[in-house]
Design an enzyme around this catalytic site. Structure first.
Site, PDB file in Angstrom:
ATOM      1  N   HIS A 159       0.816  -1.217   0.000  1.00 53.47           N
ATOM      2  CA  HIS A 159       0.000   0.000   0.000  1.00 53.47           C
ATOM      3  C   HIS A 159       0.851   1.268   0.000  1.00 53.47           C
ATOM      4  O   HIS A 159       0.323   2.366  -0.209  1.00 53.47           O
ATOM      5  CB  HIS A 159      -0.928   0.031   1.212  1.00 53.47           C
ATOM      6  CG  HIS A 159      -1.998  -1.013   1.197  1.00 53.47           C
ATOM      7  ND1 HIS A 159      -2.893  -1.151   0.152  1.00 53.47           N
ATOM      8  CD2 HIS A 159      -2.319  -1.978   2.097  1.00 53.47           C
ATOM      9  CE1 HIS A 159      -3.720  -2.150   0.421  1.00 53.47           C
ATOM     10  NE2 HIS A 159      -3.392  -2.675   1.587  1.00 53.47           N
ATOM     11  N   ASP A 195      -2.841 -10.390  -2.587  1.00 46.95           N
ATOM     12  CA  ASP A 195      -3.418  -9.941  -1.332  1.00 46.95           C
ATOM     13  C   ASP A 195      -4.887  -9.580  -1.548  1.00 46.95           C
ATOM     14  O   ASP A 195      -5.285  -9.162  -2.642  1.00 46.95           O
ATOM     15  CB  ASP A 195      -2.644  -8.712  -0.837  1.00 46.95           C
ATOM     16  CG  ASP A 195      -3.001  -8.302   0.573  1.00 46.95           C
ATOM     17  OD1 ASP A 195      -2.245  -8.648   1.496  1.00 46.95           O
ATOM     18  OD2 ASP A 195      -4.035  -7.620   0.766  1.00 46.95           O
ATOM     19  N   HIS A 197      -6.441  -7.052  -0.501  1.00 45.92           N
ATOM     20  CA  HIS A 197      -6.582  -5.619  -0.715  1.00 45.92           C
ATOM     21  C   HIS A 197      -5.682  -5.166  -1.863  1.00 45.92           C
ATOM     22  O   HIS A 197      -4.534  -5.590  -1.976  1.00 45.92           O
ATOM     23  CB  HIS A 197      -6.218  -4.865   0.559  1.00 45.92           C
ATOM     24  CG  HIS A 197      -7.012  -5.314   1.757  1.00 45.92           C
ATOM     25  ND1 HIS A 197      -6.537  -6.271   2.635  1.00 45.92           N
ATOM     26  CD2 HIS A 197      -8.251  -4.975   2.178  1.00 45.92           C
ATOM     27  CE1 HIS A 197      -7.451  -6.481   3.573  1.00 45.92           C
ATOM     28  NE2 HIS A 197      -8.495  -5.722   3.316  1.00 45.92           N
ATOM     29  N   ASP A 284      -4.626 -13.008   3.264  1.00 44.85           N
ATOM     30  CA  ASP A 284      -5.886 -12.545   3.826  1.00 44.85           C
ATOM     31  C   ASP A 284      -7.079 -12.843   2.920  1.00 44.85           C
ATOM     32  O   ASP A 284      -8.200 -12.398   3.200  1.00 44.85           O
ATOM     33  CB  ASP A 284      -5.831 -11.050   4.151  1.00 44.85           C
ATOM     34  CG  ASP A 284      -5.227 -10.199   3.059  1.00 44.85           C
ATOM     35  OD1 ASP A 284      -4.834 -10.756   2.016  1.00 44.85           O
ATOM     36  OD2 ASP A 284      -5.140  -8.973   3.238  1.00 44.85           O
TER      37      ASP A 284
END
Length: 340
Positions: A159, A195, A197, A284
């Site tokens: 991120h 991931d 996200h 995740d």
């Protein structure tokens, strides 16, 4: 296969995050690494510490002023008579200026952050720097001839953009690994982000470049963090047009639907014919993850590892998310065992 990790990760500990409107203890915690290390030990793998790298290498993907801010942020916080963790309270949103970096500490904190979920504590810089060194060392191992190398990075990185932090990420480990491979003489490198996200920071860093193909499978940003990037129509710009490819999937996606998209992504990735691959390995996507909404089971992670291995590419696997702490070790080991 090399396994690289730094114990300095534990220096980044403490604080709270603002998660969906509620101030809560951070889901990203040191115990995540403890469980992964235990699974690695059970598999009989040996973990190595990374070497030390010059901070100038961080500026290959990050803005120098941003690096300087991270390096000195908590010291400046303490100089104001404060202690504990730092979170921003204001951001330069629409209609506000982003062409000028403010002088004040609180203003700079909000200028460089894009959320209130990534606290900076006294040890954050040292931990983030060591995490980046793990990724650089893994890339160096692949450049030296290893078929694969796993960087157990914490804090995670995908991120973190050119000049911003958020999503528990301060330095973009996957982007640093990809850049290291490029600097090592490889002309074409791909980043595959699995991931839950979207890796908005990796997208930001390589947005206008045609030497690194970025492909991401993730939760639909209409409802899932980071919300404002990760849509399928984001394709890159300038020389990078077409070199950014996003594959958002809805809540509740199970292995069958995920695998169908993954196979399509890997087919396109193979057609690009990269000389090496960097995987942002977030687990995740697991059905028991507390902040994610896919429905992959533990038995699906070896299938993921097998598909990545089938590409036959020199590969750097960089640890990203995974917040079902008790299961994270087995899920990571499932990918790595199948790959190795």
């Amino acid at each position: 296969m090399k396994f690289i990790h730094s114990p300095l990760h534990s220096l980044h500990d403490g604080g709270k995050e603002l998660h969906r409107g509620e101030l809560v203890p951070c889901y990203e915690m040191p115990a995540r690494v403890d469980y992964i290390l235990s699974a690695i030990a059970r598999a009989g793998w040996v973990v190595e510490a990374p070497g030390d790298y010059d901070d100038a290498l961080l500026e290959r993907v990050h803005d120098a002023d941003y690096i300087a801010f991270l390096r000195g942020a908590h010291e400046a916080w303490r100089a104001e008579g404060r202690d504990g963790f730092m979170l921003p309270g204001a951001f330069p949103a629409r209609g506000m200026r982003r062409d000028r970096v403010p002088a004040g500490l609180h203003a700079r904190l909000g200028y460089y952050a894009f959320d209130a979920g990534s606290p900076i504590v006294e040890g954050t810089w040292r931990a983030a720097r060591a995490s980046a060194h793990c990724a650089l060392a893994a890339a160096d191992a692949v450049l030296a001839g290893e078929r694969g190398a796993y960087a157990l990075c914490r804090p995670p990185g995908h991120h973190a953009g050119h000049a911003m932090f958020g999503g528990y990420c301060f330095l973009n480990n996957a982007a640093l690994a990809a850049q290291r491979l490029r600097d090592g003489g490889l002309e074409r490198v791909a980043v595959l982000d699995v991931d839950y996200h979207h890796g908005n920071g990796t997208q930001d860093i390589f947005w206008e470049r045609d030497d690194v193909l970025c492909m991401s499978i993730h939760g639909d940003p209409d409802t899932e963090y980071p919300f404002y990037l990760g849509y399928a129509d984001e394709r890159g710009a300038g020389a990078g047009e077409g070199f950014n490819q996003n594959y958002p999937l809805p809540r509740g996606t199970d292995w069958a639907a995920y695998a169908a998209t993954l196979d399509r992504v890997l087919e396109r990735l193979a057609a690009y014919a990269p000389q090496a691959l960097v995987v942002s390995l977030g687990v995740d996507v697991f059905e028991g993850d507390p902040i994610s909404q896919f429905r992959l089971g533990s038995d699906d992670f070896p299938r993921l590892g097998q598909r990545i291995a089938a590409l036959g590419l020199p590969t750097v696997l960089v640890q990203e998310g995974g917040y079902a702490v008790a299961e994270i070790g087995d899920n990571v080991a499932g990918v790595l065992s199948a790959f190795a």
